[in-house]
Design a protein around this motif. Structure first.
Motif, PDB file in Angstrom:
ATOM      1  N   VAL A 128       0.844  -1.202   0.000  1.00 49.13           N
ATOM      2  CA  VAL A 128       0.000   0.000   0.000  1.00 49.13           C
ATOM      3  C   VAL A 128       0.878   1.250   0.000  1.00 49.13           C
ATOM      4  O   VAL A 128       0.654   2.189  -0.777  1.00 49.13           O
ATOM      5  CB  VAL A 128      -0.943  -0.006   1.222  1.00 49.13           C
ATOM      6  N   ALA A 129       1.899   1.261   0.858  1.00 50.99           N
ATOM      7  CA  ALA A 129       2.771   2.431   0.946  1.00 50.99           C
ATOM      8  C   ALA A 129       3.513   2.660  -0.366  1.00 50.99           C
ATOM      9  O   ALA A 129       3.599   3.788  -0.869  1.00 50.99           O
ATOM     10  CB  ALA A 129       3.758   2.248   2.095  1.00 50.99           C
ATOM     11  N   LEU A 132       1.392   4.054  -3.122  1.00 54.28           N
ATOM     12  CA  LEU A 132       1.053   5.471  -2.967  1.00 54.28           C
ATOM     13  C   LEU A 132       2.174   6.379  -3.458  1.00 54.28           C
ATOM     14  O   LEU A 132       1.923   7.458  -3.991  1.00 54.28           O
ATOM     15  CB  LEU A 132       0.779   5.783  -1.488  1.00 54.28           C
ATOM     16  N   ARG A 136       3.694   7.722  -8.384  1.00 51.86           N
ATOM     17  CA  ARG A 136       3.450   9.170  -8.480  1.00 51.86           C
ATOM     18  C   ARG A 136       4.727   9.965  -8.595  1.00 51.86           C
ATOM     19  O   ARG A 136       4.780  10.971  -9.295  1.00 51.86           O
ATOM     20  CB  ARG A 136       2.691   9.649  -7.241  1.00 51.86           C
TER      21      ARG A 136
ATOM     22  N   ASP B 253      -2.623  17.166   1.535  1.00 53.94           N
ATOM     23  CA  ASP B 253      -2.819  16.563   0.213  1.00 53.94           C
ATOM     24  C   ASP B 253      -4.322  16.439  -0.056  1.00 53.94           C
ATOM     25  O   ASP B 253      -4.928  15.416   0.272  1.00 53.94           O
ATOM     26  CB  ASP B 253      -2.135  15.186   0.182  1.00 53.94           C
ATOM     27  N   THR B 255      -5.995  15.789  -2.571  1.00 53.64           N
ATOM     28  CA  THR B 255      -6.434  14.721  -3.487  1.00 53.64           C
ATOM     29  C   THR B 255      -6.756  13.437  -2.733  1.00 53.64           C
ATOM     30  O   THR B 255      -7.446  12.563  -3.258  1.00 53.64           O
ATOM     31  CB  THR B 255      -5.352  14.412  -4.522  1.00 53.64           C
ATOM     32  N   ALA B 257      -4.723  11.105  -2.030  1.00 53.83           N
ATOM     33  CA  ALA B 257      -3.941   9.964  -2.521  1.00 53.83           C
ATOM     34  C   ALA B 257      -3.062   9.354  -1.430  1.00 53.83           C
ATOM     35  O   ALA B 257      -2.727   8.177  -1.491  1.00 53.83           O
ATOM     36  CB  ALA B 257      -3.073  10.404  -3.696  1.00 53.83           C
ATOM     37  N   THR B 258      -2.698  10.169  -0.455  1.00 59.49           N
ATOM     38  CA  THR B 258      -1.789   9.673   0.587  1.00 59.49           C
ATOM     39  C   THR B 258      -2.533   9.433   1.903  1.00 59.49           C
ATOM     40  O   THR B 258      -1.927   9.395   2.959  1.00 59.49           O
ATOM     41  CB  THR B 258      -0.653  10.684   0.832  1.00 59.49           C
ATOM     42  N   LEU B 261      -1.414   6.796   4.593  1.00 55.53           N
ATOM     43  CA  LEU B 261      -0.086   6.813   5.217  1.00 55.53           C
ATOM     44  C   LEU B 261      -0.142   6.794   6.750  1.00 55.53           C
ATOM     45  O   LEU B 261       0.646   6.080   7.381  1.00 55.53           O
ATOM     46  CB  LEU B 261       0.717   8.024   4.716  1.00 55.53           C
TER      47      LEU B 261
END
Lengths: 322, 286
Positions: A128-129, A132, A136, B253, B255, B257-258, B261
């Motif tokens: 997952v990390a 991400l 990108r 962020d 969006t 997307a992160t 985390l």
């Protein structure tokens, strides 16, 4: 618990099958002489490498690992970084294998105290990390490199190079399975051995490093095939689950299982694309569920049990010819 | 609502909702697994429920809530069957049941949510068209939904974990009932939390659908259950903290997307701490 059935008969028994498969793989680009077909062949090569990677963890160590997309991403990132800095494709291949192995060990590190319990979760988290961050921020367009004077920008050349690498990987994994290395991992996977001894995680480290290195090499193939911009879907967590279809369908303990599973996986993905499904992971995930409901030996295990003569007899009986 | 307030509000709602979901996950992991490792597939069942709730958004809210809750119970029961089937064969690798349930949930969401949103009667979700700051999931209704989810999830966890709670039910909770209860609680709490029924806004459903990610829910559930170290209360608290952390990440962020985390960080830290301090629980993975 007994150790799973490791092939004990050596390479000689499998030589005819291997020869037929290799001949088919070599003939493939001549039978379908289009760049798209050659690209599909390179994808198949990458899937075989990922299947081998999962054979080591799922088949030998008997633990589900989901870090393969992360290792593929690491291999692809290493390839891009080395090629951009002017290194050759061979150096990039070595770098991809090393960084893929490190990715595997990174997934193991938080789970080292009890890998059987924690590794599935930590490997999912790593994927997952990675998914991400890497697609990108890391990938950039890449000029196709050359290897020993051959232009890997040509899809047919890349396919044959990847095929050679995959064949070598099959030979190495097969040899390791028969060596003390493989037996140690199989013993740990069977529930006894170093994995249960505190402070002795060596087989686990070796296993995930080898598995990650193989997936990293798949990243090398993918990176060159897509000229530096592989699809982010290749590194998604759902892809990690979908990849499990390869060993579960084909049979997790053998190289043949990886080959068969990769072929079925690719076929399912192609059918899904032809039917207009953009998300090729969906049929693959369904395959995982089907494989879990099916026999543990997979298709390769079924073929081994029945045997070539038996299969022919079965076919004749079904056709009412025998 | 200003973007900052909207993001924080959405974060608090999500934290409260996660608290409910994660309480169930923690309860399950403690009562059924005999340890601290959550079942990776438990949160994913909630993802399927969110997608199902979005499909049923044309129904009256109460009816949809009941239908989704019942469907969640069925989903939970089916998940148990799949899990048991996967573990039936001794040669199978460990955690194969978790991955099978997670994979089935991914497939279900993929079938329920086509790539083109048009068949659902929703407008296509253009990139950047719905910044989280403008998310209609926030606000008073959203907070109420989050609180409702928290109460529901915590109540379900109480039933799953405490012996007193189990005595309230005739026959107690066998594994099948426990899974069904988990599925129903997850379905109802995630639907409430997502605001699918709290807001009748099409755009809200689009935002929620974007979050109906079984893997994301599995990662968050795993993170908070690991942080809770087997304690339902601590897992719920970790869920709240996670929600606030995700709100802060959204400010950085927009969006989204992160967004995972913080969950990844919490999970890795928890595994490092737990693996150093706790011996493997006896009794295997069941």
């Amino acid at each position: 618990m007994s150790v799973p059935p490791a092939p004990a008969s050596g390479f000689r028994r499998h030589l005819p099958t291997a020869g037929v498969l290799l001949a088919a793989a070599v003939l493939w680009p001549f039978l379908l002489p289009t760049p798209a077909a050659h690209g599909t062949g390179s994808q198949a090569v990458a899937l075989v490498l990922i299947g081998l990677s999962l054979t080591v963890t799922v088949g030998w160590l008997r633990v589900v690992t989901l870090f393969q997309p992360a290792a593929v991403a690491a291999g692809a990132a290493a390839t891009g970084a080395l090629l951009v800095r002017g290194h050759g494709a061979g150096v990039a291949l070595a770098g991809a294998a090393v960084l893929g192995g490190i990715a595997g060990m990174l997934a193991l590190a938080p789970a080292a105290a009890d890998p059987r319990r924690w590794l599935p979760a930590t490997s999912l988290l790593l994927t997952v990390a990675t998914g991400l961050v890497v697609p990108r921020y890391v990938f950039r367009p890449l000029a196709p490199p050359a290897l020993l004077g051959m232009d890997l920008g040509r899809h047919r050349t890349l396919y044959f190079t990847g095929l050679a690498v995959a064949a070598l990987a099959c030979a190495v994994v097969g040899a390791l399975q028969r060596a003390r290395f493989g037996r140690r991992l199989l013993t740990v996977g069977a529930g006894a051995g170093a994995g249960d001894v505190p402070g002795s995680p060596r087989p686990w480290v070796e296993g995930v490093a080898l598995s990650g290195a193989l997936a990293g090499i798949a990243g090398w193939v993918g990176m060159i095939l897509h000229e530096g911009l592989p699809s982010p879907l290749d590194f998604a967590p759902t892809t990690a689950i979908a990849y499990l279809a390869i060993p579960l369908l084909g049979g997790a303990w053998s190289i043949a299982g990886a080959l068969v599973g990769a072929a079925v996986f690719l076929l399912a993905a192609r059918i899904a694309l032809a039917m207009g499904h953009a998300a090729v992971t969906l049929p693959a995930v369904l395959l995982v569920v089907a494989a879990v409901m099916g026999r543990p030996g997979g298709l390769a295990g079924w073929a081994t049990r029945v045997g070539a003569t038996g299969r022919a007899a079965q076919l004749l009986r079904r056709l009412r010819l025998g | 609502m200003r973007p900052v307030e909207g993001a924080l509000s959405a974060g608090v709602v999500q934290g409260l909702a996660l608290g409910g979901v994660l309480a169930v996950a923690a309860g399950w992991s403690r009562s059924a697994r005999g340890g601290m490792l959550p079942h990776l597939g438990v949160g994913a069942v909630g993802g399927v429920a969110v997608a199902l709730g979005a499909r049923l958004s044309a129904l009256p809210p109460v009816l949809a809530f009941v239908v989704v809750g019942a469907a969640g119970a069925v989903l939970g029961r089916l998940a148990l069957l799949l899990d048991e089937r996967a573990r039936d064969v001794p040669q199978r690798p460990s955690a194969i049941g978790d991955v099978a349930v997670l994979g089935a949930a991914v497939a279900c969401v993929g079938l329920l949510v086509p790539l083109q949103a048009a068949p659902l009667g929703m407008p296509p979700l253009a990139a950047g068209a719905l910044p989280m700051g403008a998310s209609p999931v926030g606000g008073t209704g959203g907070v109420a939904g989050g609180l409702g989810a928290f109460v529901l999830g915590a109540g379900a966890a109480f039933l799953l974990v405490s012996s007193r709670g189990q005595r309230l039910l005739p026959g107690g909770l066998n594994p099948g009932r426990r899974w069904a209860a988990s599925g129903a609680a997850l379905a109802a709490s995630t639907v409430l939390a997502g605001g699918v029924l709290v807001t009748a806004d099409e755009a809200a459903r689009a935002v929620v659908l974007a979050g109906a990610d079984p893997v994301g829910l599995a990662v968050r559930a795993a993170a908070a259950a690991l942080a809770g170290r087997g304690s339902t209360t601590e897992a719920a608290a970790a869920g709240l903290g996670l929600g606030v952390a995700e709100a802060l990440v959204r400010l950085i962020d927009p969006t989204g997307a992160t967004i995972l985390l913080p969950a990844i960080g919490i999970a890795v830290l928890s595994v490092l701490v737990v693996s150093q301090t706790a011996a493997p629980a006896a009794g295997g993975e069941r």
